[in-house]
Design a protein around this motif. Structure first.
Motif, mmCIF file in Angstrom:
data_model
loop_
_atom_site.group_PDB
_atom_site.id
_atom_site.type_symbol
_atom_site.label_atom_id
_atom_site.label_comp_id
_atom_site.label_asym_id
_atom_site.label_seq_id
_atom_site.Cartn_x
_atom_site.Cartn_y
_atom_site.Cartn_z
ATOM 1 N N LEU A 106 -10.132 71.019 -18.940
ATOM 2 C CA LEU A 106 -8.860 71.063 -19.666
ATOM 3 C C LEU A 106 -7.729 71.528 -18.759
ATOM 4 C CD1 LEU A 106 -7.291 70.855 -22.326
ATOM 5 C CD2 LEU A 106 -7.998 73.197 -22.831
ATOM 6 N N VAL A 107 -7.964 72.602 -18.016
ATOM 7 C CA VAL A 107 -6.927 73.144 -17.130
ATOM 8 C C VAL A 107 -6.581 72.146 -16.031
ATOM 9 C CG1 VAL A 107 -6.414 74.948 -15.445
ATOM 10 C CG2 VAL A 107 -7.507 75.543 -17.611
ATOM 11 N N LEU A 108 -7.595 71.561 -15.408
ATOM 12 C CA LEU A 108 -7.343 70.600 -14.336
ATOM 13 C C LEU A 108 -6.645 69.349 -14.847
ATOM 14 C CD1 LEU A 108 -10.666 70.913 -12.305
ATOM 15 C CD2 LEU A 108 -8.388 71.686 -11.613
ATOM 16 N N THR A 109 -7.021 68.902 -16.059
ATOM 17 C CA THR A 109 -6.351 67.750 -16.655
ATOM 18 C C THR A 109 -4.879 68.052 -16.888
ATOM 19 O OG1 THR A 109 -8.381 66.991 -17.744
ATOM 20 C CG2 THR A 109 -6.301 66.176 -18.618
ATOM 21 N N ALA A 110 -4.585 69.244 -17.439
ATOM 22 C CA ALA A 110 -3.197 69.631 -17.691
ATOM 23 C C ALA A 110 -2.410 69.703 -16.383
ATOM 24 C CB ALA A 110 -3.153 70.972 -18.414
ATOM 25 N N LEU A 111 -3.025 70.247 -15.332
ATOM 26 C CA LEU A 111 -2.345 70.331 -14.044
ATOM 27 C C LEU A 111 -2.057 68.942 -13.477
ATOM 28 C CD1 LEU A 111 -4.264 73.276 -12.335
ATOM 29 C CD2 LEU A 111 -1.908 73.287 -13.161
ATOM 30 N N LEU A 112 -3.038 68.045 -13.581
ATOM 31 C CA LEU A 112 -2.845 66.691 -13.064
ATOM 32 C C LEU A 112 -1.770 65.944 -13.842
ATOM 33 C CD1 LEU A 112 -6.567 65.680 -12.399
ATOM 34 C CD2 LEU A 112 -4.782 66.088 -10.686
ATOM 35 N N VAL A 113 -1.757 66.115 -15.161
ATOM 36 C CA VAL A 113 -0.709 65.484 -15.968
ATOM 37 C C VAL A 113 0.652 66.055 -15.605
ATOM 38 C CG1 VAL A 113 0.201 65.200 -18.310
ATOM 39 C CG2 VAL A 113 -2.241 64.883 -17.884
ATOM 40 N N GLY A 114 0.717 67.381 -15.417
ATOM 41 C CA GLY A 114 1.982 68.002 -15.024
ATOM 42 C C GLY A 114 2.482 67.482 -13.685
ATOM 43 N N LEU A 115 1.564 67.351 -12.728
ATOM 44 C CA LEU A 115 1.942 66.797 -11.423
ATOM 45 C C LEU A 115 2.397 65.348 -11.556
ATOM 46 C CD1 LEU A 115 -0.926 68.243 -9.175
ATOM 47 C CD2 LEU A 115 1.487 68.908 -9.163
ATOM 48 N N GLY A 116 1.702 64.598 -12.432
ATOM 49 C CA GLY A 116 2.088 63.213 -12.640
ATOM 50 C C GLY A 116 3.474 63.082 -13.233
ATOM 51 N N VAL A 117 3.796 63.950 -14.197
ATOM 52 C CA VAL A 117 5.132 63.926 -14.804
ATOM 53 C C VAL A 117 6.182 64.273 -13.762
ATOM 54 C CG1 VAL A 117 6.631 65.031 -16.508
ATOM 55 C CG2 VAL A 117 4.290 64.400 -17.114
ATOM 56 N N SER A 118 5.884 65.282 -12.933
ATOM 57 C CA SER A 118 6.823 65.668 -11.876
ATOM 58 C C SER A 118 7.055 64.528 -10.889
ATOM 59 C CB SER A 118 6.290 66.894 -11.124
ATOM 60 O OG SER A 118 6.124 67.991 -11.998
ATOM 61 N N ALA A 119 6.025 63.708 -10.700
ATOM 62 C CA ALA A 119 6.136 62.586 -9.769
ATOM 63 C C ALA A 119 6.709 61.333 -10.420
ATOM 64 C CB ALA A 119 4.766 62.276 -9.173
ATOM 65 N N GLY A 120 7.061 61.446 -11.714
ATOM 66 C CA GLY A 120 7.671 60.310 -12.392
ATOM 67 C C GLY A 120 6.726 59.496 -13.252
ATOM 68 N N LEU A 121 5.565 60.058 -13.620
ATOM 69 C CA LEU A 121 4.629 59.342 -14.498
ATOM 70 C C LEU A 121 5.302 59.048 -15.829
ATOM 71 C CD1 LEU A 121 1.591 58.437 -14.582
ATOM 72 C CD2 LEU A 121 1.147 60.571 -15.809
ATOM 73 N N PRO A 122 5.382 57.778 -16.240
ATOM 74 C CA PRO A 122 6.147 57.423 -17.454
ATOM 75 C C PRO A 122 5.349 57.660 -18.743
ATOM 76 C CG PRO A 122 5.276 55.441 -16.454
ATOM 77 C CD PRO A 122 4.866 56.578 -15.557
ATOM 78 N N LEU A 123 5.174 58.926 -19.105
ATOM 79 C CA LEU A 123 4.425 59.228 -20.329
ATOM 80 C C LEU A 123 5.144 58.724 -21.581
ATOM 81 C CD1 LEU A 123 3.019 62.833 -19.772
ATOM 82 C CD2 LEU A 123 1.892 60.629 -19.477
ATOM 83 N N GLY A 124 6.447 58.526 -21.463
ATOM 84 C CA GLY A 124 7.197 58.028 -22.611
ATOM 85 C C GLY A 124 6.768 56.640 -23.044
ATOM 86 N N ALA A 125 6.056 55.920 -22.188
ATOM 87 C CA ALA A 125 5.595 54.577 -22.532
ATOM 88 C C ALA A 125 4.299 54.599 -23.347
ATOM 89 C CB ALA A 125 5.379 53.757 -21.259
ATOM 90 N N LEU A 126 3.640 55.753 -23.410
ATOM 91 C CA LEU A 126 2.344 55.813 -24.089
ATOM 92 C C LEU A 126 2.401 55.435 -25.566
ATOM 93 C CD1 LEU A 126 0.596 58.943 -22.526
ATOM 94 C CD2 LEU A 126 -0.026 56.534 -22.282
#
Length: 378
Positions: A106-126
């Motif tokens: 859970l913690v690692l998933t949250a960290l990876l998602v956070g890094l992805g958002v910081s890098a411009g991961l378009p979560l708004g498209a989900l």
């Protein structure tokens, strides 16, 4: 391999015809809910405004995203675990070992998602990808269930679940033939129960899903499709139908959820502690009933209040998760309605199994604890 001789578990869910109907009804219901939450009227009952075409359901991008999510969770599952727990004793007297590293995942998933958002991961498209994601999840469930059914054909008799050996291929495909299908130490049921949709739910090794139910379409579809896409229905509804929520109401909802979690967690923890070590100071003083199997039934504490206090906590939390959606629509309360029906049905299954297993001791327990889920009501 032929099923073992002797009495078989009674057929559930309406037998083969009921299982065949559920193979179609469950995915259809899930897609109906997704379409209803996206629509303006958001009607729980009645047909959707329009049916999507194949182009709205199939997306290579959604497939890649879904496989990446499963691959990530599988990789995290394989990380070294600081704790390894033993499951319940099996027919051959052995015990399987399970890595307890869900919190790490859970913690690692949250960290990876956070890094992805910081890098411009378009979560708004989900939100716009929910339909194709649900479609590939459903395909995955069917294909995976077929693999599980074929794998069970060469499993030893001792590895089969009591409910999945009817001899009817549709029923056994639905309910699951093998109890704990594994390749090496990778446990498919344990992984699917905990990682794709319910990361962090670790007090599971003594639940009916793990100890009794085979792993077939019922659990596979539930774990990787039904849970992620219907248990999030309230969020999908609020995305398109925002509701005003003041601080007093929000605080009351948080309190209701906290009460439900306290009951759910307390009941499950008490049961797990008692089963692992009845001499543990936290449970040593609880009253018990001895059974012919050598095990004891708790008749005080949480399990002296009702027979399934964990289900009561579950239902209270389900109510809390629906209340932010207001009372103008029935759709967000589907989860509460469905969960109530599910837990009442599961409670009835559990009662039958306990009566068969513990006999007179279970009858005495029911006399001492007359209410099943809700005190003084049911």
């Amino acid at each position: 391999m032929a099923p073992p001789e002797g009495p078989r578990a009674p057929l559930e869910f309406g037998g083969p015809l009921g299982a065949a109907a559920l193979l179609l009804l469950l995915p259809a219901t899930m897609f109906h809910l997704l379409l209803a939450a996206r629509s303006g009227p958001a009607r729980l009952l009645g047909p959707p405004a329009s049916l999507p075409g194949l182009e709205a359901l199939w997306s290579p991008r959604a497939l890649l995203l879904w496989l990446a999510w499963l691959g990530l969770q599988a990789a995290l599952y394989l990380l070294p675990a600081r704790k390894v727990a033993e499951g319940q004793e099996l027919k051959d007297k052995s015990r399987l070992r399970y890595p307890i590293n869900g919190f790490q995942a859970l913690v690692l998933t949250a960290l990876l998602v956070g890094l992805g958002v910081s890098a411009g991961l378009p979560l708004g498209a989900l939100p716009e990808m929910l339909l194709p994601l649900a479609f590939v999840a459903t395909l995955t469930a069917f294909i995976f269930s077929l693999f599980l059914y074929m794998k069970a054909q060469v499993a030893p008799v001792s590895a089969l679940a009591p409910g999945g050996i009817s001899g009817n291929p549709i029923y056994d495909f639905f309910l699951g033939r093998e109890l704990n299908p594994r390749i090496c130490f990778f446990d498919f049921k344990y992984f699917c129960e905990l990682r794709p949709g319910l990361i962090g739910w670790e007090a599971i090794l003594t639940t009916m899903d793990i100890t009794h139910d085979g792993f077939g379409f019922m659990l596979a579809f539930g774990d990787i499709a039904w849970v992620p896409f219907t248990y999030s229905l309230q969020a999908q509804f609020l995305l398109r139908h925002p509701q005003p929520l003041g601080l007093p109401m929000a605080s009351a909802i948080c309190l209701i959820n906290a009460i439900g979690y306290y009951i759910f967690r307390g009941a499950n923890s008490q049961k797990n502690t008692f089963r692992k070590n009845p001499s543990d100071p936290r449970v040593a003083g609880l009253e018990t009933i001895s059974t012919a199997t050598g095990r004891k039934l708790l008749v005080s504490g949480w399990w002296g209040m009702v027979r399934h206090p964990n289900y009561l906590g579950d239902l209270i939390m389900a109510l809390a998760w629906s209340l932010p959606c207001g009372v103008s629509h029935l759709l967000p309360y589907f989860y509460l309605l469905y969960f109530t029906a599910l837990l009442v049905h599961r409670e009835a299954r559990d009662e039958r199994q306990c009566l068969q297993k513990y006999g007179l001791a279970w009858q005495e327990y029911c006399r001492r604890v007359p209410y099943r889920i809700v005190p003084y009501i049911y």
